[in-house]
Design a protein around this motif. Structure first.
Motif, PDB file in Angstrom:
ATOM      1  N   ASN A  21       0.677  -1.248  -0.016  1.00 24.12           N
ATOM      2  CA  ASN A  21       0.047   0.157   0.090  1.00 24.12           C
ATOM      3  C   ASN A  21       0.847   1.229  -0.203  1.00 24.12           C
ATOM      4  N   PRO A  22       0.596   2.331  -0.908  1.00 21.90           N
ATOM      5  CA  PRO A  22       1.511   3.273  -1.036  1.00 21.90           C
ATOM      6  C   PRO A  22       1.226   4.285   0.212  1.00 21.90           C
ATOM      7  N   ILE A  23       2.495   5.100   0.522  1.00 20.72           N
ATOM      8  CA  ILE A  23       2.729   6.036   1.684  1.00 20.72           C
ATOM      9  C   ILE A  23       2.761   7.423   1.150  1.00 20.72           C
ATOM     10  N   ALA A  24       2.397   8.205   1.606  1.00 16.01           N
ATOM     11  CA  ALA A  24       2.394   9.725   1.199  1.00 16.01           C
ATOM     12  C   ALA A  24       2.766  10.276   2.534  1.00 16.01           C
ATOM     13  N   TYR A  25       3.433  11.573   2.289  1.00 13.54           N
ATOM     14  CA  TYR A  25       4.286  12.248   3.552  1.00 13.54           C
ATOM     15  C   TYR A  25       4.005  13.845   3.259  1.00 13.54           C
ATOM     16  N   ASP A  26       3.992  14.556   4.415  1.00 15.95           N
ATOM     17  CA  ASP A  26       4.098  16.009   4.301  1.00 15.95           C
ATOM     18  C   ASP A  26       4.471  16.476   5.579  1.00 15.95           C
ATOM     19  N   SER A  27       4.860  17.553   5.555  1.00 13.00           N
ATOM     20  CA  SER A  27       5.128  18.342   6.877  1.00 13.00           C
ATOM     21  C   SER A  27       5.103  20.189   6.908  1.00 13.00           C
ATOM     22  N   MET A  28       4.563  20.734   8.073  1.00 15.02           N
ATOM     23  CA  MET A  28       4.600  22.126   7.657  1.00 15.02           C
ATOM     24  C   MET A  28       5.064  22.788   9.186  1.00 15.02           C
ATOM     25  N   ALA A  29       5.098  24.092   9.240  1.00 10.49           N
ATOM     26  CA  ALA A  29       5.569  24.678  10.130  1.00 10.49           C
ATOM     27  C   ALA A  29       6.900  24.293  10.562  1.00 10.49           C
ATOM     28  N   LYS A  53      -0.861   8.846  10.433  1.00  4.44           N
ATOM     29  CA  LYS A  53       0.037   9.133  11.628  1.00  4.44           C
ATOM     30  C   LYS A  53       0.399  10.473  11.725  1.00  4.44           C
ATOM     31  N   LEU A  54      -0.085  11.137  12.759  1.00  3.73           N
ATOM     32  CA  LEU A  54       0.179  12.760  12.877  1.00  3.73           C
ATOM     33  C   LEU A  54       1.376  12.993  14.017  1.00  3.73           C
ATOM     34  N   THR A  55       2.476  13.750  13.903  1.00  3.64           N
ATOM     35  CA  THR A  55       3.297  13.824  14.710  1.00  3.64           C
ATOM     36  C   THR A  55       3.400  15.257  14.740  1.00  3.64           C
ATOM     37  N   ILE A  56       3.230  15.890  16.162  1.00  9.57           N
ATOM     38  CA  ILE A  56       3.334  17.394  16.483  1.00  9.57           C
ATOM     39  C   ILE A  56       4.467  17.771  17.431  1.00  9.57           C
ATOM     40  N   THR A  57       5.358  18.752  17.350  1.00  4.06           N
ATOM     41  CA  THR A  57       6.420  18.883  18.224  1.00  4.06           C
ATOM     42  C   THR A  57       5.982  20.556  18.625  1.00  4.06           C
ATOM     43  N   GLY A  58       6.182  20.863  20.041  1.00  2.68           N
ATOM     44  CA  GLY A  58       6.165  22.273  20.493  1.00  2.68           C
ATOM     45  C   GLY A  58       4.886  22.445  20.615  1.00  2.68           C
ATOM     46  N   THR A  59       3.806  21.674  21.181  1.00  4.95           N
ATOM     47  CA  THR A  59       2.520  21.973  21.321  1.00  4.95           C
ATOM     48  C   THR A  59       1.801  21.071  22.086  1.00  4.95           C
ATOM     49  N   LEU A 106      -5.111  17.181   5.010  1.00  5.38           N
ATOM     50  CA  LEU A 106      -5.513  17.394   6.505  1.00  5.38           C
ATOM     51  C   LEU A 106      -5.473  18.811   6.896  1.00  5.38           C
ATOM     52  N   THR A 107      -6.303  19.592   7.560  1.00  6.10           N
ATOM     53  CA  THR A 107      -6.286  20.921   7.831  1.00  6.10           C
ATOM     54  C   THR A 107      -6.468  20.914   9.299  1.00  6.10           C
ATOM     55  N   PRO A 108      -5.821  21.649   9.961  1.00  8.29           N
ATOM     56  CA  PRO A 108      -5.940  21.793  11.373  1.00  8.29           C
ATOM     57  C   PRO A 108      -6.972  22.817  11.656  1.00  8.29           C
ATOM     58  N   LYS A 109      -7.875  22.654  12.959  1.00  8.24           N
ATOM     59  CA  LYS A 109      -8.813  23.608  13.250  1.00  8.24           C
ATOM     60  C   LYS A 109      -8.103  24.579  14.307  1.00  8.24           C
ATOM     61  N   HIS A 110      -7.115  24.287  14.970  1.00  6.13           N
ATOM     62  CA  HIS A 110      -6.124  24.955  15.625  1.00  6.13           C
ATOM     63  C   HIS A 110      -4.654  24.595  16.013  1.00  6.13           C
ATOM     64  N   LEU A 111      -3.676  25.527  15.556  1.00  2.00           N
ATOM     65  CA  LEU A 111      -2.362  25.181  16.069  1.00  2.00           C
ATOM     66  C   LEU A 111      -1.949  26.481  16.324  1.00  2.00           C
ATOM     67  N   PRO A 112      -0.891  26.191  17.116  1.00  4.77           N
ATOM     68  CA  PRO A 112      -0.125  27.460  17.765  1.00  4.77           C
ATOM     69  C   PRO A 112       0.856  28.229  16.663  1.00  4.77           C
ATOM     70  N   PHE A 113       0.897  27.674  15.631  1.00  4.00           N
ATOM     71  CA  PHE A 113       2.124  27.789  14.531  1.00  4.00           C
ATOM     72  C   PHE A 113       1.514  28.983  13.608  1.00  4.00           C
ATOM     73  N   ASP A 117       1.963  29.210  10.260  1.00  5.70           N
ATOM     74  CA  ASP A 117       2.142  28.268   9.032  1.00  5.70           C
ATOM     75  C   ASP A 117       0.877  27.221   9.449  1.00  5.70           C
ATOM     76  N   ASP A 118      -0.151  27.617   9.288  1.00  7.27           N
ATOM     77  CA  ASP A 118      -1.285  26.348   9.607  1.00  7.27           C
ATOM     78  C   ASP A 118      -2.118  26.211   8.330  1.00  7.27           C
ATOM     79  N   LYS A 119      -1.529  26.314   7.297  1.00  8.19           N
ATOM     80  CA  LYS A 119      -2.194  26.069   5.906  1.00  8.19           C
ATOM     81  C   LYS A 119      -2.811  24.810   5.811  1.00  8.19           C
ATOM     82  N   GLY A 120      -2.222  23.848   6.533  1.00 16.71           N
ATOM     83  CA  GLY A 120      -2.579  22.485   6.347  1.00 16.71           C
ATOM     84  C   GLY A 120      -1.508  21.576   5.455  1.00 16.71           C
ATOM     85  N   LEU A 121      -1.836  20.167   5.524  1.00 12.97           N
ATOM     86  CA  LEU A 121      -0.976  19.256   4.767  1.00 12.97           C
ATOM     87  C   LEU A 121      -1.534  18.636   3.726  1.00 12.97           C
TER      88      LEU A 121
END
Length: 152
Positions: free
Chosen positions: A27-35, A57-63, A134-141, A143-147
């Motif tokens: 099964n294919p995998i896709a990746y992205d990152s922001m902030a 799988k979502l990983t967030i640092t600093g929040t 993937l679009t966040p409803k709230h993030l403290p960054f 750059d919250d345009k989404g993934l």
């Protein structure tokens, strides 16, 4: 000869920088990152006769921990006609509890959280899936345009 050695090193370095797998069990995998890399996502796309599912799988640092919960994210697929289709997020069964907490490093401490969830759509509704948004409803960054996780 020096030019050939230099060319070889450049080719070797360009091939070695990204060692992420392109698939899991076929099964294919896709990746992205922001902030600036503080928010990372990967998704495995699985399809059968009735639906297309995405193991995310979502990983967030600093929040905070609540920012990694599925309820903080809107998920949509983009089909071959650039049409968006909203999906419902589901915790894994059994539910996946966010993992992580405070990390102690040489340069200080920070919070890092990760969580796994699933989003599925009826196969006929989405046609050929080109990407998952993937679009966040709230993030403290800022750059919250989404993934946007794209499959080739």
């Amino acid at each position: 000869m020096k030019v050939l050695n230099l060319l070889f090193l450049v080719i070797l370095a360009s091939c070695a920088h990204d060692r992420r797998p392109s698939s899991v069990n076929g099964n294919p995998i896709a990746y992205d990152s922001m902030a600036l890399g503080n928010v990372k996502a990967e998704a495995v796309r699985r399809a059968d006769a009735q639906e297309i599912c995405f193991d995310i799988k979502l990983t967030i640092t600093g929040t905070k921990q609540e920012n990694v919960l599925p309820s903080n994210w809107t998920v949509a697929v983009v089909d071959k006609n650039q049409q968006y289709h909203l999906l419902k997020n589901n915790q894994r069964d059994p539910a996946s509890v966010p993992q992580g907490g405070q990390i102690v490093a040489q340069y200080g401490t920070y919070q890092e959280w990760s969580n796994n969830f699933i989003a599925c759509a009826p196969r006929a509704k989405v046609g050929d899936v080109k990407s998952l948004v993937l679009t966040p409803k709230h993030l403290p960054f800022k750059d919250d345009k989404g993934l946007e996780l794209k499959w080739n």
